[in-house]
Design a protein around this motif. Structure first.
Motif, short mmCIF file in Angstrom:
data_model
loop_
_atom_site.label_atom_id
_atom_site.label_comp_id
_atom_site.label_asym_id
_atom_site.label_seq_id
_atom_site.Cartn_x
_atom_site.Cartn_y
_atom_site.Cartn_z
N ILE A 124 0.47 -1.40 -0.30
CA ILE A 124 0.59 -0.21 0.36
C ILE A 124 0.71 0.93 0.14
O ILE A 124 0.39 2.14 -0.67
CB ILE A 124 -0.84 -0.09 0.69
N VAL A 125 1.83 1.21 0.69
CA VAL A 125 2.60 2.43 0.57
C VAL A 125 3.68 2.61 -0.34
O VAL A 125 3.59 3.57 -0.86
CB VAL A 125 4.05 1.97 1.90
N ILE A 132 6.90 9.43 2.44
CA ILE A 132 5.97 8.74 2.77
C ILE A 132 6.33 8.08 3.91
O ILE A 132 6.85 7.10 3.84
CB ILE A 132 4.75 7.85 1.80
N PHE A 133 5.20 8.21 5.46
CA PHE A 133 5.97 7.87 6.33
C PHE A 133 4.53 7.75 7.30
O PHE A 133 3.48 8.89 7.34
CB PHE A 133 6.31 9.28 6.89
N PHE A 193 6.97 1.32 11.89
CA PHE A 193 7.10 2.41 11.21
C PHE A 193 7.19 2.10 9.37
O PHE A 193 7.97 0.97 9.17
CB PHE A 193 7.99 3.15 11.46
N ASN A 194 6.30 2.51 8.49
CA ASN A 194 6.86 2.17 6.94
C ASN A 194 7.32 4.04 6.68
O ASN A 194 6.59 4.96 6.38
CB ASN A 194 5.68 1.78 6.70
N VAL A 195 8.35 3.37 5.57
CA VAL A 195 9.09 4.59 4.98
C VAL A 195 8.45 4.67 3.50
O VAL A 195 9.44 3.65 3.02
CB VAL A 195 9.77 5.63 5.86
N GLY A 196 8.58 5.47 2.47
CA GLY A 196 8.05 5.09 1.34
C GLY A 196 9.24 6.91 0.48
O GLY A 196 9.20 7.39 0.57
N ILE A 197 10.37 6.87 -0.41
CA ILE A 197 10.63 6.92 -1.32
C ILE A 197 10.07 6.96 -2.56
O ILE A 197 10.60 6.28 -3.38
CB ILE A 197 12.01 7.75 -1.03
N SER A 198 9.64 8.47 -3.32
CA SER A 198 8.92 8.02 -4.81
C SER A 198 9.49 8.79 -5.56
O SER A 198 9.18 10.40 -5.09
CB SER A 198 7.76 7.49 -4.47
N SER A 199 9.95 8.67 -6.67
CA SER A 199 10.08 9.89 -7.56
C SER A 199 10.10 9.41 -8.73
O SER A 199 10.11 8.45 -9.04
CB SER A 199 12.01 10.33 -7.09
N ASP A 200 10.22 10.06 -9.86
CA ASP A 200 10.56 9.90 -11.27
C ASP A 200 11.23 8.83 -11.51
O ASP A 200 11.46 8.06 -12.81
CB ASP A 200 11.58 11.25 -12.44
#
Length: 201
Positions: A9-10, A94-95, A109-116
Motif C-alpha cells: 500500500i505504501v 511517505i511516512f 514504521f513504514n517509509v517510502g521515497i518515490s520520484s521519477d
C-alpha cells in the motif's frame, strides 16, 4: 501477510503521489496537500501518517531518510531504518506508523521515497519503552513550511511520548531546521522519534 500488505500500500501510494511535487519550489520539501481519497487510504492503512513533496535540481541524485530516537533529549538510537535510494526531479516521502497488536509499546514504521526514478520503501519496528501503555500520551508534528533541502540538519516529522501528567506542547518551526540548537524543546519528553532526511549530489 499484514506486513506485505502495508508495504504494498505504501508503494502504491508513493506512485500515486509522485506527481504531486510539481508545485514545489526547486530544492525544497513541503507537507503534501492530499486529496480526500489519499487521506482515506492512509487512514485505512495506518494510525498516523505524513507525506512530503520535494522538488530537486538535476545535481541531486540520492535521498536518504532515517529515524533517530531520543530519551529526555539524549540521542539513544541513531540512523534506525535508514532508506537510501536514487531520485530524480520531484517526488514524495511517505511516512506511516501503526501500533503493533502483538507486542505492547511496539510501533511499526513504514517509509517510502518515490520520484521519477522509481520507488523504494522500508519497514521497521521499535519498542517505545518498557513501561506500560497506561498513562502514555503522544503528540505528532511535522514541518509546516517549505524547507530548503540543502539544510543537512533537516527534520521532517516528530513523534513524542510522555507518561503521566504534563503538557504536550508543539515544537517550534526552528526545531525542524536545527535540532541540536533547539534540543531543549524535547528534554521533557521521555521518548521522541525524529524522521530525518538528506539529499545528496
Amino acid at each position: 501477510m499484514k506486513k506485505l500488505l502495508n508495504i504494498t500500500i505504501v508503494t502504491m501510494l508513493a506512485f500515486t503521489l509522485s506527481a504531486c511535487g510539481n508545485n514545489v519550489k526547486s530544492n525544497t520539501i513541503v507537507n503534501a496537500e492530499l486529496t480526500d481519497r489519499e487521506k482515506g487510504i492512509l487512514l485505512t492503512t495506518s494510525d498516523h501518517s505524513f507525506v512530503f513533496d520535494f522538488n530537486i535540481d538535476s545535481e541531486y541524485t540520492e535521498a536518504s531518510v532515517w529515524f533517530e530516537k531520543y530519551e529526555f533529549g539524549k540521542l539513544v538510537d541513531e540512523q534506525t531504518g535508514q532508506l537510501l535510494t536514487k531520485i530524480m526531479n520531484n517526488g514524495s516521502i511517505i511516512f506511516t506508523i501503526t501500533e503493533s497488536e502483538a507486542v505492547e509499546n511496539q510501533q511499526l514504521f513504514n517509509v517510502g521515497i518515490s520520484s521519477d526514478d522509481g520507488t523504494a520503501s522500508v519497514k521497521i519496528s521499535n519498542i517505545i519503552s518498557t513501561k506500560s501503555t497506561d498513562g502514555m500520551s503522544s503528540v505528532w508534528g511535522s514541518i509546516n513550511e517549505e524547507m530548503d533541502i540543502t539544510n543537512e540538519n533537516l527534520v521532517l516529522a516528530s513523534i513524542r511520548y510522555s507518561w503521566g501528567e504534563g503538557g504536550m506542547r508543539s515544537l517550534s518551526s526552528e526545531f525542524y531546521k536545527d535540532v541540536e540548537g533547539q534540543i531543549n524543546e524535547i528534554e521533557n519528553f521521555e521518548v521522541v522519534y525524529l524522521l530525518r532526511s538528506k539529499f545528496m549530489k
